[in-house]
Design a protein around this motif. Structure first.
Motif, mmCIF file in Angstrom:
data_model
loop_
_atom_site.group_PDB
_atom_site.id
_atom_site.type_symbol
_atom_site.label_atom_id
_atom_site.label_comp_id
_atom_site.label_asym_id
_atom_site.label_seq_id
_atom_site.Cartn_x
_atom_site.Cartn_y
_atom_site.Cartn_z
ATOM 1 N N PRO A 11 11.102 34.402 -11.106
ATOM 2 C CA PRO A 11 11.814 35.046 -10.003
ATOM 3 C C PRO A 11 10.847 35.600 -8.963
ATOM 4 C CG PRO A 11 11.838 36.453 -11.936
ATOM 5 C CD PRO A 11 11.247 35.149 -12.375
ATOM 6 N N ALA A 48 9.819 29.330 -8.294
ATOM 7 C CA ALA A 48 10.691 29.430 -9.464
ATOM 8 C C ALA A 48 10.391 28.356 -10.503
ATOM 9 C CB ALA A 48 12.144 29.334 -9.024
ATOM 10 N N GLU A 304 16.938 33.062 -0.724
ATOM 11 C CA GLU A 304 17.699 32.646 -1.899
ATOM 12 C C GLU A 304 19.123 33.171 -1.891
ATOM 13 O OE1 GLU A 304 14.470 32.092 -5.423
ATOM 14 O OE2 GLU A 304 14.593 34.115 -4.582
#
Length: 318
Positions: A11, A48, A304
């Motif tokens: 993350p 990621a 995101e």
């Protein structure tokens, strides 16, 4: 120098601001004191570990980012000293290393920043702008076109709306949320649709058959727009941000894939075309979100979560 690195995939909080040794340009290279670095949705998927675009996974630890602008402060052996002190912009390629106070690039891959263009706009031009230039080259827009642009409030979408306006075409801009749709008429959309609203497809009724869809979203939105294409229409695909790559099989409505081999051998041409268009005002990037270098994780989250508008840029030096 300070730089953002990640030592693992994960993350946004894997991104860390670190102190690293200053860079030394190799022969034929320039060192840039970076003022602004571009942030791209692909940066988030690489971080990621979910997708690496056309490249291989980076070796860790890695510095993300591929677009930088700033001032040349050192040149390598064999590079022309006249570069020193020049304001330049460069795309660093798949190797990245852009989220840092310094970057090195081969001299033949650097461009002087046109007068009147600031560093954030320059990084938006060298990356997102070159993609827009390629799309327009492979799928020209004419005055008789009715085009649809999903994700129109993103950096690329706003450039494509300007291209439609320049060509005299009619443009439908689609985006998620009223804050984004309110921006679209300013860039050339004559109809705006919020695809977060239930039944948004009804906003297409009565507009006539769409002749071109410029789609980087895919999924339900891409499919719905493809279904509205008239015979002989085309869907120009440059990504699937929804995570769903649709399959289309109607030979009367072509799908033109832009990314990859069609443009790789012509990147310098498209970069120059993008800089020229920004300089003459015909396609000017909109930088809607600027974050300090130390807040790179927040910049990734903005992309995101679809909170960002326009191009997202890191302010490295002020």
């Amino acid at each position: 120098m300070r730089a953002i690195r990640h030592h693992s995939f994960g993350p946004s909080d894997v991104l860390r601001l670190e102190e690293l040794p200053d860079l030394v340009p190799a022969p034929g290279q320039l060192r840039i004191a970076v003022e602004a670095a571009g942030v791209h949705l692909l940066d988030t998927s690489i971080r990621a570990g979910a997708s690496f675009g056309l490249g291989a996974p980076p070796a860790l630890p890695a510095i993300p980012g591929r677009e930088v602008a700033g001032v040349v402060d050192r040149v390598g052996a064999g590079a022309d000293d006249s570069w020193l002190g020049q304001r330049v912009v460069a795309h660093l390629g798949p190797a990245g290393n852009g989220y840092a106070e310094q970057a090195v690039v081969d001299a033949n891959r650097a461009y002087l920043i046109p007068d009147g263009l600031d560093a954030p706009s320059a990084v938006a031009t060298i990356g997102t702008g070159r993609t827009a230039a390629a799309i327009i080259e492979f799928a020209p827009i004419g005055p008789d076109d009715l085009i649809a642009v999903p994700s129109a409030a993103g950096g690329l979408g706003l450039l494509l709306l300007q291209a439609a306006r320049n060509a005299g075409a009619t443009a439908i801009g689609l985006a998620g949320g009223s804050g984004k749709t309110a921006l679209l008429p300013r860039f050339g959309a004559s109809t705006v649709i919020d695809y977060r609203v239930e039944g948004w497809q009804r906003g297409l009724d009565g507009l006539g058959p769409i002749t071109a869809v410029f789609d980087g979203v895919g999924g339900e939105v891409g499919q719905a727009l493809y279904d509205r294409l008239g015979p002989g229409g085309r869907l120009i695909r440059y990504g699937w941000a929804s995570g769903v790559q649709n399959t289309y099989d109607d030979p009367s409505r072509a799908v033109i894939d832009i990314l990859g081999p069609p443009i790789m051998s012509r990147l310098a041409e498209f970069e120059r075309a993008a800089l020229d268009a920004a300089a003459d005002g015909s396609r000017v990037p909109y930088v809607g979100s600027v974050f300090p270098l130390a807040d790179a994780a927040a910049a990734h989250r903005a992309l995101e979560t679809r909170a960002a508008v326009g191009k997202v840029v890191l302010a490295v030096r002020r």
